[in-house]
Design an enzyme around this catalytic site. Structure first.
Site, short mmCIF file in Angstrom:
data_model
loop_
_atom_site.label_atom_id
_atom_site.label_comp_id
_atom_site.label_asym_id
_atom_site.label_seq_id
_atom_site.Cartn_x
_atom_site.Cartn_y
_atom_site.Cartn_z
N ASP A 23 0.82 -1.20 0.00
CA ASP A 23 0.00 0.00 0.00
C ASP A 23 0.86 1.26 0.00
O ASP A 23 1.93 1.31 0.62
CB ASP A 23 -0.90 -0.02 1.25
CG ASP A 23 -1.76 1.21 1.37
OD1 ASP A 23 -2.58 1.45 0.46
OD2 ASP A 23 -1.63 1.94 2.38
N GLU B 111 1.21 -0.39 -5.13
CA GLU B 111 0.30 0.70 -5.41
C GLU B 111 1.15 1.97 -5.46
O GLU B 111 1.46 2.57 -4.44
CB GLU B 111 -0.78 0.82 -4.31
CG GLU B 111 -1.80 1.89 -4.64
CD GLU B 111 -2.43 2.53 -3.42
OE1 GLU B 111 -3.46 3.20 -3.58
OE2 GLU B 111 -1.89 2.38 -2.31
#
EC number: 2.4.1.18
Length: 716
Positions: A399, A452
């Site tokens: 993330d 990401e």
């Protein structure tokens, strides 16, 4: 006996001794062995030798300090303590040898032990024939660390730990067992009492709002069966169903499904829909439901919201049984500042940066890991390997990588500290990400990692040895933003935005991309994917069908957030189940049927997946027809005849006798038409097949349906 209390005695009594073993437990004294025990609330204590002989210990301090000679001088003894009307036989934790070896301490010190989960935390074990739990925690700046829990009535004086090299504190507690709740109670470097801390390495934790850690015997966890071989291979189909476990489906008035209930329903649904993988939003323990798991406090603990670690194993096993790979969202970029968590852990910034210009994330109000500390990097890398080994997870999606790479990420001018070269790149974070990927692929070559990452940082998905960050894949955020912006336009205006579809192919093969329609695109006022579609009701659904078909025909692996596969109308709400009742209406069931068939086609046709990340797998056929909002391209596989022609019409008009050149003469079969009646479309198409026209160059004459995509493959 007369006992003179020493400085060590007062340090133990006052809870400020770094090594209570120097005073408590058995100690030679003249020609005998004296045992000292701190048992608050005990009214009487005696030592019981290994053959049953006893010796009364004298109470030498009102705080519960007892001392006396051991019977026969044996180091094998128990303490028989009276608490009110109850007498209990206890093993003395201060008679046992150390837990960590000198070699353990050496590896921990140099940061080369990537299996911290075997050493740190709470581990049921047997020492000298006695069952108990060994506790180890890193707290180099604490003056005193105690284990408190069910086994000592949460009394911090009862089980004070000893510090070993490099600030690792340890204690074996006889009689403690799996299922016990515990925390660490500490005195900080300035003598201050700190909030009781959860174990950073805990394998389970209490359900929020409670925050205690729970002892788990990792050796007794059932190991899930492995996923199918090569499920993550670059040339294999990868279609990911992104799931928030707490809101996929609920029961009995919006109660969560447990891991085991999910195991009975989710894998079968995912397989039926044709997805190859599931990706779970973070399952690591977290205190706030509204963080969706992205602010974890227990990185090694599957959240107790849905069950136990054993139950989580059952879910992974069920996914693998159904041939589904399992990816986890993983959050090594930041953590919350809850008092029981990692922040100010030992009274200092142990895991985070002390300077808020480096250590606090302004957008999320969270703390940022200090990747310049060997212990922190080792902690995070060990956590990644833990999920891959102990739960047989098949990959990790990292993330917020952009926030890790840049020191000035989301910070105002003057609100950040440059690196040693004066730049904005976070050198320590870059080194950490490279090490993380190198370790994952070295130890688990069948696994995969995905980033990401929303900036133009180069070589995110290139191997570390070639100068890259080492990820297997990168989310294509540019594709997602451009194409969603395009499809949200009224078709009459799309010709002015034609380049938003074309532009993505200029860089489509610069990384190994995943095309993400993730949870982030259906929250915070962005509307659902269906909610972005313009036009009347028929056009909205046709637009969505065309867009999904376009996505599955586009180079790159696929990711779709739950609910999008059947056209969820409202934004995602983590406190509610998906609106499964919509499937009682044909137009939503049609969207679901299309996604199911797109997944099947994507898996079955090598042309659609073998060269997803290779420019040789794609060829533009039509790019200049902006006036009619039409695009056409050829997808290719490794075999010469592994071809799939895709024509997408983003206008509401039907185009007849539309000419498209193809590489092979003969019959081309229409293998999917998003305008088919079974999907809720108008059923304009080519009757299932079309033959090339007579001429020097093979060419097809096609009926192009409105707001739709058609897929054609050459027949052998």
């Amino acid at each position: 006996m007369t006992v003179q209390l020493t400085d060590d005695a007062y340090a133990v009594l006052e809870g400020r001794h770094a090594d209570p073993f120097r005073y408590l437990g058995p100690h030679p004294e003249d020609d005998r062995v004296v045992v000292r025990a701190l048992l608050p609330d005990a009214t009487a204590v005696e030592a019981v030798g290994e053959h049953g002989e006893t010796a009364i210990l004298e109470r030498v301090h009102d705080a519960g300090l007892f001392a006396g000679p051991l019977p026969n001088g044996s180091h094998r003894y128990q303490l028989r303590a009276r608490f009110g009307d109850t007498t209990v036989d206890l093993e003395d934790p201060y008679r046992f040898p150390p837990i960590l070896t000198e070699f353990d301490l050496y590896l921990l010190g140099e940061g080369t032990d990537q299996r911290l989960y075997d050493k740190l935390g709470a581990h049921p074990m047997v020492l000298e024939g006695v069952r108990g739990v060994g506790f180890v925690v890193l707290a180099p700046n604490a003056r005193r660390v105690s284990v408190v829990g069910d086994f000592n009535f949460w009394n911090p004086r009862r089980h004070q730990m000893r510090v070993r090299g490099n600030g690792y504190w340890e204690l074996f507690i006889p009689g403690a067992t799996a299922g016990d709740h515990y925390k660490f109670d500490m005195t900080g470097p300035n003598g201050e009492t700190l909030p009781q801390k959860s174990d950073p390495m805990a394998f389970a934790a209490e359900m929020r709002p409670k925050t205690a850690s729970i002892v788990v015997d990792q050796t007794r966890l059932p190991l899930p069966r492995p996923a199918p071989d090569n499920i993550n291979a670059l040339g294999a189909p990868m279609s990911i169903y992104e799931v928030h476990l707490g809101s996929w489906r609920r029961k009995d008035g919006e109660q969560w499904l447990t891991y085991r209930e999910l195991a009975e329903q989710l894998p079968a649904y995912v397989r039926d829909m044709g997805f190859t993988h599931v990706e779970f939003l973070p399952v690591s323990e977290h205190p706030f439901d509204g963080s969706w798991g992205y602010q974890p406090t227990g990185l090694f603990a599957p959240t107790s919201r849905f069950g136990t670690p054993e139950d989580f194993c059952a879910l992974i096993d069920a996914c693998h049984e159904h041939g589904i790979g399992v990816l986890l969202d993983w959050v090594p970029g930041h953590f919350p500042d809850d008092p029981h968590g990692l922040g100010n852990f030992d009274g200092t910034a142990l895991y985070e940066h002390a300077n808020p210009l480096q250590g606090r994330h302004l957008d999320w109000g969270t703390l940022i890991y200090n990747y310049g500390r060997t212990e922190v990097v080792n902690f995070l890398v060990s956590n990644a390997l833990f999920w891959l080994e102990r739960y047989r997870i098949d990959g990790l999606r990292v993330d917020a990588v952009a926030s890790m790479l840049y020191l000035d990420y989301s910070r105002p001018a003057g609100g950040w500290i440059p690196n040693k070269f004066g730049g904005r790149e976070n050198i320590e974070a870059i080194d950490f990400l490279r090490r993380f990927n190198a370790e994952v692929y070295a130890k688990f070559p069948q696994a995969t990692t995905a980033a990401e990452e929303s900036t133009a940082w180069p070589q995110v998905s290139r191997p570390v040895e070639f100068g890259g960050l080492g990820f297997g894949y990168k989310w294509n955020m540019g594709w997602m933003h451009d194409t969603l912006n395009y499809i949200s336009k009224d078709p009459i205006h799309r010709k002015y935005h034609h380049g938003q579809i074309l532009f993505g192919l200029h860089y489509a093969f610069s990384e190994n991309f995943i095309l993400p329609l993730s949870h982030d695109e259906v929250v915070h006022g962005k509307r659902s994917i269906l909610g972005r579609m313009p036009g009347d009701e028929w056009q909205r659904f046709a637009n969505l069908r065309a867009y999904y078909a376009f996505m599955f025909a586009h180079p790159g692996k696929k990711l779709m957030f739950m609910g999008s596969e059947f056209g969820q109308e409202r934004e995602w709400n983590h406190d509610r189940s998906l609106d499964w009742h919509l499937l009682d209406t044909p137009k939503y069931a049609g969207i679901q049927a299309l996604v199911r068939d797109l997944n099947r086609l994507y898996r079955d046709l090598p042309a659609l997946h073998q060269l997803d990340c290779d420019p040789f797998g794609f060829e533009w056929i039509i790019t200049e027809d902006a006036a009619r909002n039409v695009f056409a391209w050829m997808r290719k596989g490794n075999d010469t005849r592994a071809r799939c022609l895709v024509i997408v019409n983003f206008s509401p008009n039907v185009y007849q006798d539309y000419r498209v050149r193809v590489p092979f003469p003969g019959r081309w079969r229409e293998v999917l038409n998003s305008d088919a009646a079974i999907y809720g479309g108008s059923n304009v198409g080519n009757a299932g097949e079309v033959r090339t026209l007579e001429g020097l160059v093979p060419e097809l004459s096609l009926n192009i349906p409105p707001l739709a995509a058609i897929f054609l493959k050459p027949e052998d």
